[in-house]
Design a protein around this motif. Structure first.
Motif, PDB file in Angstrom:
ATOM      1  N   PHE A 128       0.871  -1.185  -0.022  1.00 31.11           N
ATOM      2  CA  PHE A 128       0.018   0.146  -0.050  1.00 31.11           C
ATOM      3  C   PHE A 128       0.777   1.304   0.107  1.00 31.11           C
ATOM      4  CE2 PHE A 128      -3.874  -2.400   1.553  1.00 31.11           C
ATOM      5  CZ  PHE A 128      -4.840  -1.974   0.721  1.00 31.11           C
ATOM      6  N   VAL A 129       1.725   1.457   1.066  1.00 33.20           N
ATOM      7  CA  VAL A 129       2.632   2.582   0.972  1.00 33.20           C
ATOM      8  C   VAL A 129       3.495   2.626  -0.194  1.00 33.20           C
ATOM      9  CG1 VAL A 129       4.640   3.463   2.301  1.00 33.20           C
ATOM     10  CG2 VAL A 129       2.674   2.363   3.549  1.00 33.20           C
ATOM     11  N   THR A 130       4.132   1.515  -0.653  1.00 31.99           N
ATOM     12  CA  THR A 130       4.684   1.776  -1.878  1.00 31.99           C
ATOM     13  C   THR A 130       4.043   2.106  -3.125  1.00 31.99           C
ATOM     14  OG1 THR A 130       6.158  -0.020  -1.196  1.00 31.99           O
ATOM     15  CG2 THR A 130       6.377   0.616  -3.659  1.00 31.99           C
ATOM     16  N   ALA A 131       2.964   1.600  -3.230  1.00 27.36           N
ATOM     17  CA  ALA A 131       1.985   2.117  -4.692  1.00 27.36           C
ATOM     18  C   ALA A 131       1.459   3.535  -4.660  1.00 27.36           C
ATOM     19  CB  ALA A 131       1.118   0.903  -4.638  1.00 27.36           C
ATOM     20  N   THR A 132       1.250   3.967  -3.053  1.00 26.80           N
ATOM     21  CA  THR A 132       0.842   5.062  -2.980  1.00 26.80           C
ATOM     22  C   THR A 132       1.901   6.136  -3.097  1.00 26.80           C
ATOM     23  OG1 THR A 132      -0.859   4.266  -1.392  1.00 26.80           O
ATOM     24  CG2 THR A 132      -0.540   6.497  -1.095  1.00 26.80           C
ATOM     25  N   VAL A 133       3.065   6.012  -2.752  1.00 23.28           N
ATOM     26  CA  VAL A 133       4.070   6.844  -2.917  1.00 23.28           C
ATOM     27  C   VAL A 133       4.236   7.037  -4.324  1.00 23.28           C
ATOM     28  CG1 VAL A 133       6.619   7.120  -2.851  1.00 23.28           C
ATOM     29  CG2 VAL A 133       5.024   6.782  -0.693  1.00 23.28           C
ATOM     30  N   VAL A 134       4.526   5.854  -5.053  1.00 23.36           N
ATOM     31  CA  VAL A 134       4.552   5.886  -6.624  1.00 23.36           C
ATOM     32  C   VAL A 134       3.475   6.782  -7.262  1.00 23.36           C
ATOM     33  CG1 VAL A 134       4.592   4.319  -8.690  1.00 23.36           C
ATOM     34  CG2 VAL A 134       5.973   3.654  -6.734  1.00 23.36           C
ATOM     35  N   GLY A 135       2.275   6.313  -6.840  1.00 23.02           N
ATOM     36  CA  GLY A 135       1.111   7.239  -7.255  1.00 23.02           C
ATOM     37  C   GLY A 135       0.815   8.608  -7.073  1.00 23.02           C
ATOM     38  N   SER A 136       1.314   9.052  -5.838  1.00 24.34           N
ATOM     39  CA  SER A 136       1.283  10.326  -5.510  1.00 24.34           C
ATOM     40  C   SER A 136       2.673  11.374  -5.677  1.00 24.34           C
ATOM     41  CB  SER A 136       0.934  10.753  -4.108  1.00 24.34           C
ATOM     42  OG  SER A 136       1.683   9.959  -3.298  1.00 24.34           O
ATOM     43  N   LEU A 137       3.694  10.720  -5.641  1.00 25.34           N
ATOM     44  CA  LEU A 137       4.826  11.464  -5.846  1.00 25.34           C
ATOM     45  C   LEU A 137       5.254  11.362  -7.270  1.00 25.34           C
ATOM     46  CD1 LEU A 137       7.066  10.935  -2.668  1.00 25.34           C
ATOM     47  CD2 LEU A 137       5.065  12.681  -3.079  1.00 25.34           C
ATOM     48  N   PHE A 138       5.075  10.130  -7.779  1.00 28.26           N
ATOM     49  CA  PHE A 138       5.620  10.077  -9.194  1.00 28.26           C
ATOM     50  C   PHE A 138       4.721  10.165 -10.242  1.00 28.26           C
ATOM     51  CE2 PHE A 138       8.692   8.037  -6.106  1.00 28.26           C
ATOM     52  CZ  PHE A 138       9.841   8.579  -6.622  1.00 28.26           C
ATOM     53  N   GLY A 139       3.290  10.332  -9.670  1.00 24.23           N
ATOM     54  CA  GLY A 139       2.195  10.595 -10.521  1.00 24.23           C
ATOM     55  C   GLY A 139       2.011   9.218 -11.530  1.00 24.23           C
ATOM     56  N   GLY A 140       2.578   8.159 -10.810  1.00 23.62           N
ATOM     57  CA  GLY A 140       2.203   6.725 -11.258  1.00 23.62           C
ATOM     58  C   GLY A 140       3.273   6.226 -12.433  1.00 23.62           C
ATOM     59  N   VAL A 141       4.150   7.318 -12.549  1.00 23.82           N
ATOM     60  CA  VAL A 141       5.264   6.756 -13.535  1.00 23.82           C
ATOM     61  C   VAL A 141       6.648   6.730 -12.824  1.00 23.82           C
ATOM     62  CG1 VAL A 141       6.581   7.667 -15.718  1.00 23.82           C
ATOM     63  CG2 VAL A 141       4.185   8.437 -15.214  1.00 23.82           C
TER      64      VAL A 141
END
Lengths: 142, 163
Positions: A128-141
């Motif tokens: 959850f934390v990893t995917a949320t960080v990737v999604g919110s900080l890196f815009g999912g990219v």
């Protein structure tokens, strides 16, 4: 959403039935990371049935690729570097932790194994934390 | 093909079908579940609910049997100690799962379609070999202070290996 939950429950029930067959017929846990590693290293412990299990999984994948390719991701939206790093982490992590979403998540939790309950809590929370960080900080990219 | 292999093949088919139907083989769906920042999709939670519910019944059946149908003994893990390997391993796996949206089973199924999923699966296999190689070296030299050597030289340190 209701349909998705229904499909999840049906799919989950099938996974549960498959794990029950492995347990009651062969007396083993249906843990895919362990099975894959044993097939990969040709470990001398029920190799035939393990290879047959992987063959069954792959057969459904080939059927999906032929008749319903929308059901499987073949182009992961990640850079090759991120994909390779993620794969290495999954490979090392599941073996270091002796199990993945199937061995711990489905099989171990169903028998209230303290190791599996712990591992599942950790990998789901970290996931959850990893995917949320990737999604919110890196815009999912990534 | 032995009866055991036949049972495992059937189980693999049913397991794969369950992963496909539930959406676990689509990384966008899995990321939609794991990523809480966007439009959260909780449906995948129910995969585990369904699977654990059915499998828990099988363990109730197992409790009344002296041995499985096709083998002369049970091979179910008995280890209960929560060690560093378990904690670190689950955490490392969680990072890889969260980045990619793939855990091992769905990745194996989806790899039949080729594409970059094959690259991911190749990396998973490489990671497993790296671990197996390092664990072998660490055991051979009995390295201390490594999370890999909680139970050097035994097979019981890999008890959740399954089929």
């Amino acid at each position: 959403m209701v349909l998705d939950i229904g499909l999840s429950l049906i799919g989950g029930a099938l996974i549960g039935i498959a794990a029950s067959i492995v347990l009651l017929a062969n007396g083993r846990i249906a843990g895919i990371s362990g099975v894959v590693e044993d097939v990969l290293t040709l470990a001398d412990d029920g190799l035939g049935p393990k290879a047959a299990f992987v063959a069954g999984l792959l057969a459904t994948g080939f059927a999906a690729a032929a008749f319903a390719p929308e059901l499987i991701t073949t182009t992961v939206v990640r850079t090759p570097t991120a994909l390779v790093i993620a794969g290495l982490l999954v490979g090392v992590g599941t073996r270091l932790g002796s199990g993945c979403t199937s061995g711990h998540g489905v099989c171990g939790n169903a028998r209230f194994s303290p190791r599996s309950l712990t591992a599942t809590g950790i990998f789901i929370a970290v996931g959850f934390v990893t995917a949320t960080v990737v999604g919110s900080l890196f815009g999912g990219v990534l | 093909m032995s009866k055991r292999s036949l049972a495992s093949f059937a189980a693999g088919l049913i397991f794969g079908a369950g992963l496909l139907i539930s959406g676990m083989t689509r990384t966008d769906k899995v990321i939609g579940f794991l990523d809480l920042s966007g439009d959260w999709d909780p449906a995948l939670m129910f995969v585990m609910v369904g699977a654990i519910g059915i499998n828990a019944l099988a363990y109730r059946v197992m409790a009344g049997w002296s041995k499985p149908l096709l083998d002369d003994r049970w091979h179910v893990p008995t280890k209960t100690v929560i060690d560093r390997r378990l904690v670190f391993g689950a955490g490392i796996f969680g990072v890889g799962w969260g980045i990619s949206g793939f855990c091992p089973g769905p990745a194996v199924v989806a790899s039949a379609g080729g594409g970059s999923t094959l690259v991911f699966v190749a990396a998973v296999l490489a990671g497993m070999l790296l671990h197996a190689g390092y664990a072998r070296v660490a055991r051979a030299y009995n390295v201390k202070g490594s999370p890999l050597t909680n139970a050097p030289g035994t097979r019981t340190d890999r008890v959740e290996r399954c089929s």
